[in-house]
Design a protein around this motif. Structure first.
Motif, short mmCIF file in Angstrom:
data_model
loop_
_atom_site.label_atom_id
_atom_site.label_comp_id
_atom_site.label_asym_id
_atom_site.label_seq_id
_atom_site.Cartn_x
_atom_site.Cartn_y
_atom_site.Cartn_z
N GLU A 139 -4.99 -0.16 -0.11
CA GLU A 139 -3.70 0.86 0.28
C GLU A 139 -2.48 0.60 -0.41
O GLU A 139 -2.17 -0.68 -0.19
N LYS A 140 -1.58 1.40 -0.78
CA LYS A 140 -0.43 1.04 -1.45
C LYS A 140 0.67 1.05 -0.51
O LYS A 140 0.74 1.68 0.43
N VAL A 141 1.43 -0.22 -0.65
CA VAL A 141 2.61 -0.37 0.15
C VAL A 141 3.83 -0.35 -0.74
O VAL A 141 3.73 -0.57 -2.00
N MET A 142 5.01 -0.30 -0.17
CA MET A 142 6.08 -0.52 -0.98
C MET A 142 7.14 -1.32 -0.34
O MET A 142 7.74 -0.99 0.87
N THR A 143 7.60 -2.68 -0.81
CA THR A 143 8.76 -3.49 0.10
C THR A 143 9.79 -3.68 -0.86
O THR A 143 9.77 -3.47 -2.13
N ILE A 198 4.43 -6.33 6.78
CA ILE A 198 3.84 -5.00 7.35
C ILE A 198 2.72 -5.29 8.12
O ILE A 198 2.45 -4.57 9.00
N TYR A 234 -3.44 -4.38 1.07
CA TYR A 234 -2.27 -3.81 0.59
C TYR A 234 -2.16 -4.21 -0.82
O TYR A 234 -2.51 -5.48 -1.44
N GLU A 251 5.84 -3.67 -7.50
CA GLU A 251 7.01 -3.74 -7.36
C GLU A 251 7.51 -5.16 -7.99
O GLU A 251 6.83 -5.97 -8.49
N CYS A 276 8.28 0.13 8.46
CA CYS A 276 8.66 -0.69 9.47
C CYS A 276 9.73 -1.67 8.98
O CYS A 276 10.19 -1.42 7.87
N PRO A 299 13.82 -1.31 4.76
CA PRO A 299 12.66 -0.84 5.14
C PRO A 299 11.53 -1.08 4.05
O PRO A 299 11.58 -1.56 2.97
N LEU A 300 10.36 -1.54 4.96
CA LEU A 300 8.96 -1.69 4.36
C LEU A 300 8.09 -0.36 4.46
O LEU A 300 8.00 -0.23 5.70
N PHE A 301 7.74 0.28 3.47
CA PHE A 301 7.00 1.24 3.49
C PHE A 301 5.35 0.93 3.65
O PHE A 301 4.87 0.36 2.86
N THR A 302 4.91 1.41 4.81
CA THR A 302 3.53 1.14 5.14
C THR A 302 2.61 2.19 4.27
O THR A 302 3.29 2.90 3.70
N PRO A 303 1.13 1.82 4.24
CA PRO A 303 0.49 3.07 3.38
C PRO A 303 0.74 4.42 3.67
O PRO A 303 0.67 5.11 2.71
N VAL A 356 3.95 5.38 2.05
CA VAL A 356 3.63 5.68 0.47
C VAL A 356 3.19 6.69 0.21
O VAL A 356 3.41 7.28 -0.86
N ASP A 364 4.65 8.96 -2.62
CA ASP A 364 3.91 9.14 -3.92
C ASP A 364 3.72 10.78 -4.24
O ASP A 364 3.76 11.24 -5.28
N LYS A 395 15.22 1.89 -7.99
CA LYS A 395 16.09 1.46 -6.74
C LYS A 395 17.40 1.36 -7.17
O LYS A 395 17.92 0.85 -8.26
#
Lengths: 584, 584
Positions: free
Chosen positions: A232-236, A282, A297, A301, B195, B205-209, B212, B216, B302
């Motif tokens: 699953e894709k996350v974004m940090t 996460i 994950y 990035e 989160c 912020p960290l984006f969880t699945p 995202v 997306d 960003k």
């Protein structure tokens, strides 16, 4: 020392002999054998050496070689040798001899060929006749500081190439020309894939629309493959407090490669050198149960390394790389299956690029003599190494065990491929890590209610988009497979009268998600075709009266001299299938 | 001062009167009217005020109000007023009076209601009876430093809400409860969209699945819309030399909002505060002809602002925002058509979210009295403002002219929407810029062979993904339209026996690109349904024996109490159509 290396070294002496005949005042410094040939650093004082001189030196060398001159060895007392060097004015040799004396040497050896005698450990060929005609070539001139120190004098370095035979040299020269033609910096500019700006600065590539198309295709492909295996894709964020890396151990590991971020308002952060610690956070953001695992994950990035400013260049060495990175958090009983899945992902991905099959795998284990170089517990390491060996055996990877090649936190499988020029590429890796989850106190509630640490499995598939793009530009020499081509079909108008039809046709292809570019400029058709060939478009359509008045297209495929006739419908179907299949 | 504001201010006095009756020792500081109500800062010394006290004060206030007490005004000599305050021990009032005296005041006014007299400029209501029963409420307690200075004593601030009628207050309280329920920080956590981590730091912020997936989907949607209008995607680095922003003017504009990047190796860079300058460098990387224009770049990268650390929070105020940004470089004769296209993109995008129609447009022009606040030439400004006015007229935007609202480099059209709670959202904008291309010396060769500067058109559609996500979470209260929902179908197993069938069904839906999540835990079906409702899944499928043995599904739609029967095929077709159409 192997035979070819001895020949290369002897050629350095022969070159020096030739130079001393041509420029008796020249002073020699050092002249070793290197990969593919040799060089010699020489002080020519006020004389400027140019390309024409290289040819003259080459001629003189060939002349010496033909004379079947022997290499003779003589031992001398070091004190006497220093005195002699002083008398001759051999300033660089004298310095080397004095250093050897300081290191405790009492005797040194000299080799003579023709009238030239050089301080040298040897060994050398017996006679110059061993060098085959046409098997060497003086390649280029460069500047080199004496002893590599920029405070010293700049000497002239002459590079030579040398192989066993003329044929081998010719092959190598062909490869070199090919590599130059494929250089990603050159092709990147010609094909308009990326650019640099003096105002933005070096090491910071800007990707143009065509470059982004390739990157996005790769991104979509890899995400699709990984989703199939539960990623699953996350974004940090790209920033963090240093605390994050103090816990992970990266603050110490990267220290002077870290970029520090500050502001007039007192902020203190660092730019992330790796993705892993962010992804642990996460995982840590919720309570996890044994039922939730594996959690996988992935993200694409940027991460940052303060490379030396003199070392950045092209896409291979930059300040920020966009890494396709992924981590699996799982239970110990899930690790082996997970490792196998990750190997399958790597296989899937590299097969689509035609690289699977020309590869070998390293099982990179710790340096057993130096356990202090690693973090984590011995029992965990033993278990991981065993598991990786089993994966290699069960999947027929035939991995070679390489001691001391493990990561800081655990052993790994590394995959090595060869590109179309035979260059080795080391990118994909699968790594088992017991240490990081413990450092970050990551837990899950097991079936029996106890809290346990998950195992973290790291994997890289294509690594960074920047380096991978450089690599596939060179591998494909810019002639990308259809699915990766920024322009899949180039449409060329014969004359003004065909412009509208080109637009209409382009619209139909675009509606089928085929990437099209029109050249309806006023140049001649011949010029437009030549331009399209230079752009390496996989398919070219020339639109004249005939095409305008029928449903048939005249398609010229990349690399073909002749066009073929095909109905529009069939052409679209053919392209869609090829794109879908990711045909090479 | 409008009527309601006078009432709110009078209520602050009535509250003070009530407090003085209940706690005669309390010392009053200041008590103004504010948006939606009023507050008073009070020094209760050793007494701790709590929620129950607020209710008691409210009761006392109502009691005073019912008595129909008049507000009476009296003027006093300031020296006498100071002396009186000193005698009474009114320490805060005394300080205010002394300051007024320093400012040159000689007379001050006092208002009395009940037995309480307060220094005040007024005006006030005539009598307490003007306050309608139930039209006010004491809302909450907070701490506030005397005069906002943390070196001073912390006072107790009591906030009150007040409206003309009880009905209006009730409406406002409902809205407030709704807004709290919709708070993106709360819902973001509940729905697991993003989160924060103490180790990474605030504002990052960290984006969880699941988060995202929404980002997306938005990204794909906006890119698809923009591609239709000729935009091409680029990717630019997050760093640059400061030189870039010195030329663009942003170094000066952002100064202390810039993040500076350094390393132990001597690197000196800044993190990009905006995207525009980077995109000019891609334009500048090649020679451009009039035939190449318009060139349109878009990217979702960003950008960074060093916000005050005390001000970051949630997704609305962060250190790094992922901005969907785009720029068109075109000829002057292409600007108007381009502006119209950009308005159409905004319309397309916001219509899909159901926001188009509830909007107004601002034509933000310069402050004619202060030309020094802007860069660029007057003739260019005049031309741009005229063009934007024409676009507004021709497209029926009915834009309101707002002087002084223009950007640094040119006038703009700003679009204002209202979310489902009536809150105004200002995001999309279209801006004409003659100055930046000149600053960066961007050119194209015109038909006549001369070099000209293109015009740069800036546009924002959704702005930053961070802020936009916050906004749509609150707008939809987390119940996203199907195409944006991270989980589109929740499948619930009735018992162990139905697990495999759930997996099979999920596989079939996934193959149709429908996002599915299975709950086959051992909890009761009732609990699983309640959980799915809390997760706001658009559709829920409960799988028991009946479903396993037929091709019919029992679907419970979001917000419905009852299930409906539908064949699997029809359900899939229905979902695919809704997703394709981006139905609300």
């Amino acid at each position: 020392m192997e035979n070819l290396e001895i020949k290369r070294h002897s050629l350095a002496h022969i070159m020096a002999a030739a130079i001393k005949e041509l420029w008796p005042e020249a002073q020699l410094a050092i002249g070793p054998a290197i990969e593919n040939g040799f060089y010699y650093d020489i002080d020519f004082f006020d004389v400027k050496i140019n390309e024409a001189d290289l040819r003259q030196i080459e001629k003189k060398m060939s002349h010496l070689i033909k004379q079947n001159l022997p290499f003779t060895k003589e031992e001398k007392d070091i004190t006497k040798a220093i005195a002699a060097a002083k008398t001759e004015g051999s300033i660089y040799k004298q310095e080397i001899l004095e250093d050897l004396q300081k290191e405790g040497e009492t005797k040194v050896s000299f080799y003579t060929v023709s009238t030239f005698t050089d301080l040298c450990r040897g060994p050398h060929i017996k006679s110059t006749i061993e060098i085959k005609p046409g098997s060497f070539k003086l390649q280029k001139l460069a500047g080199a500081y004496w002893r590599g120190d920029e405070k010293n004098k700049m000497l002239t370095r002459i590079y030579g190439l040398a192989f066993e035979t003329k044929e081998e040299l010719d092959n190598y020269l062909t490869l070199l020309t090919e590599a130059e033609k494929r250089d990603h910096r050159k092709l990147g500019k010609e094909l308009d894939l990326f650019c640099f700006s003096d105002l933005v600065g070096p090491g910071l590539p800007l990707f143009t629309p065509k470059g982004v198309i390739i990157i996005d295709e790769l991104k979509n492909h890899i995400e699709t493959v990984c989703r199939r295996y539960g990623f699953e894709k996350v974004m940090t964020p790209h920033l963090a407090k240093i605390d994050l890396y103090e816990i992970s151990g990266h603050a110490k590991k990267f220290s002077d490669e870290l970029f520090h971020v500050t502001s007039d308002k007192g902020h203190q952060m660092v730019m992330k050198p790796v993705q892993c610690p962010h992804q642990t956070q996460i995982y840590a953001s919720r309570v996890r149960s044994y039922r939730d695992l594996p959690i996988r994950y992935m993200e694409s990035e940027k991460q940052y390394r303060a490379e030396k400013s003199g070392e950045v260049g092209g896409l291979s060495r930059v300040y920020a790389i966009t890494v396709e990175d992924g981590h699996t958090f799982c239970r110990i009983d899930q690790v082996k299956e997970e490792l196998k899945d990750l190997v399958l992902i790597i296989k899937d991905f590299y097969r689509a690029l035609g690289l699977w099959g020309q590869h070998w795998v390293s099982l990179s284990v710790r340096d057993y003599a130096h356990p202090e170089k690693y973090i984590g517990e011995t029992a965990d390491w033993d278990l991981c190494e065993t598991m990786l060996q089993e994966v290699s055996d069960e999947m027929g990877l035939n991995a070679k065990r390489q001691e001391g090649e493990a990561a800081l936190y655990g052993p790994k499988l590394d995959f090595m491929f060869r590109d179309s020029l035979g260059k080795e590429i080391q990118i994909p890796t699968v790594q088992v890590d017991f240490a990081t989850p413990k450092r970050f106190n990551l837990t899950y509630t097991d079936k029996d209610g106890t809290e346990k640490n998950p195992v973290m499995v790291h994997r890289a598939i294509l690594g960074s988009y920047e380096r991978f793009l450089a690599l596939i530009i060179e591998h494909f020499a810019g002639a990308f497979p259809l699915w990766l081509s920024p322009v899949q079909v180039k449409i060329i108008s014969v004359s003004e009268a065909h412009k509208d039809y080109c637009q209409k046709l382009a619209g139909e292809l675009k509606a089928e998600k085929i990437r099209v570019e029109i050249d309806d400029s006023n140049e001649t058709v011949g010029n437009k075709i030549r331009k399209a060939i230079a752009e390496k478009s996989p398919h070219m359509l020339v639109i004249g009266d005939k095409e305008m008045n029928s449903e048939m297209l005249s398609v010229r495929d990349r690399g073909q001299q002749e066009s073929r006739e095909i109905s529009k419908q069939d052409f679209i179907a053919e392209l869609k299938k090829k794109i879908e299949d990711k045909s090479l």
